[in-house]
Design an enzyme around this catalytic site. Structure first.
Site, short mmCIF file in Angstrom:
data_model
loop_
_atom_site.label_atom_id
_atom_site.label_comp_id
_atom_site.label_asym_id
_atom_site.label_seq_id
_atom_site.Cartn_x
_atom_site.Cartn_y
_atom_site.Cartn_z
CG MET A 1 -2.17 0.83 1.08
SD MET A 1 -3.23 0.27 -0.25
CE MET A 1 -4.82 0.89 0.33
N GLY A 2 1.78 1.31 -0.98
CA GLY A 2 2.54 2.54 -1.19
C GLY A 2 1.73 3.52 -2.02
CB ILE B 1 1.48 2.45 -7.34
CG1 ILE B 1 2.57 3.36 -7.92
CG2 ILE B 1 0.66 1.83 -8.45
CD1 ILE B 1 3.61 2.62 -8.76
CB SER C 1 4.65 -5.13 -8.15
OG SER C 1 5.72 -4.70 -7.34
NE ARG C 2 10.88 -3.63 -10.98
CZ ARG C 2 10.30 -2.52 -11.41
NH1 ARG C 2 9.03 -2.55 -11.81
NH2 ARG C 2 10.97 -1.39 -11.44
CD GLU D 1 9.56 -7.87 -17.00
OE1 GLU D 1 10.13 -6.78 -17.25
OE2 GLU D 1 8.58 -7.94 -16.25
CG HIS E 1 7.61 -4.00 -17.09
ND1 HIS E 1 8.59 -4.64 -16.39
CD2 HIS E 1 7.23 -2.94 -16.33
CE1 HIS E 1 8.80 -3.99 -15.23
NE2 HIS E 1 7.98 -2.96 -15.19
#
Length: 320
Positions: A155-156, A158, A237-238, A267, A286
């Site tokens: 919950m940053g 973004i 996210s990643r 990726e 991405h």
């Protein structure tokens, strides 16, 4: 004497030309192709400043080839491609691009969620492949978003932006984070949950946590088994936070409705990746921050950091 700057991608000229006053610039001349590792290691041998993207690994190996390196500027907000501890040991500074991609990425996340829930890419393929012969009641039925429960892991900035968009769809918002967001709870009605509770109760699980040693493999077979069989998993996210093999098995066995993925462990994702064989996986290359306005702002943050270093001024957006 000008400082030596190497740029690992061909960036638009309007961002590079202002730097020529301060730097002797060399750059990789391909926009779409990552610089081969051997060429990157050769290029950094005499450079003082390095401008990289998330595809470029700045690690111990590279640093051994770059004895004069003083600054690494990263065209991303995340920096798991950079060994920050190794840089610190050598007194090398690094910068990133925080704050300018929040809303753009949150828009993409919600678009990916909607596309996955309502089977939009699958439906377009159905039409283009000539399969639309008639209308019938259960044709390409999807999941309702409005009124459902969304669980956000991370919950940053973004994550909170995604949660605010969810409230516009009358969704109940659960979140899991290292620390409580009391102000957001009071203002918007978001509710903190343990990871287990979030996975169990959410119709949509959205991963927005940073990639680090605590989150590698955070969502594996055990966690996926906790989710509802008609739930949707979204990751923008990643890669590496989800165990992709476990996700494939879960989806293949009908234990999850669908997944929407903007990121992958490797990726570009190989075209023979098992997840790409599943019709209920929506896969993107991405593109979370890929709007013209946002990518321009990200590039300008890097340019400003490089200009400041060239002028001997304090550098903003340092990774500490």
């Amino acid at each position: 004497m000008k400082k030596k700057l190497f740029i690992t991608r061909k960036f638009p000229a309007q961002f590079v030309e202002p730097l020529e006053e301060y730097y002797d610039i060399e750059q990789w001349e391909e926009e779409e192709i990552v610089i081969p590792r051997d060429k990157l290691l050769a290029a950094v041998a005499d450079c003082e400043v390095l401008w990289v993207t998330i595809a470029d690994q700045v690690d111990e190996e590279l640093l051994k080839h770059a004895p004069n390196l003083k600054l690494v500027t990263n065209l991303a907000v995340g920096f798991n491609n950079i060994d920050v501890l190794a840089l610190r040991k050598r007194g090398i500074m690094a910068t990133n691009t925080p704050g300018v991609l929040t809303n753009t990425t949150a828009d993409l996340v919600f678009g990916l969620l909607l596309a996955t829930a309502r089977r939009i890419p699958e439906s377009e393929r159905y039409l283009r492949d000539g399969n639309w012969k008639s209308w019938y009641p259960m044709q390409l039925v999807g999941k309702d978003v409005s009124g459902s429960t969304i669980g956000i892991i991370g919950m940053g900035r973004i994550g909170q932006a995604v949660a605010r968009r969810a409230k516009g769809f009358d969704m109940k918002v659960l979140y899991h984070n290292r620390r409580r967001r009391h102000e957001a709870e009071e203002m918007y009605g978001f509710r903190y949950a343990t990871l287990e509770e979030l996975l169990t109760k959410s119709d949509f699980v959205v991963i927005m946590t940073p990639y680090n040693s605590d989150t590698v493999g955070l969502i594996g077979a055990k966690e996926l088994a906790l989710m509802q069989e008609d739930a949707v998993l979204i990751n923008a996210s990643r890669g590496g936070i989800i165990d992709e093999n476990a996700l494939y098995d879960t989806l293949k066995n009908g234990k999850l409705w669908a997944a929407g993925l903007d990121v992958f462990e490797h990726e570009p994702v190989p075209l023979d990746h098992p997840l790409l064989t599943l019709p209920n996986v929506v896969a993107l290359p991405h593109i979370g921050s890929a709007s013209l306005k946002t990518r321009t702002a990200m590039l300008m943050l890097n340019v400003n950091a490089l200009m400041a270093y060239g002028e001997g001024k304090p550098i903003s957006n340092r990774i500490d």
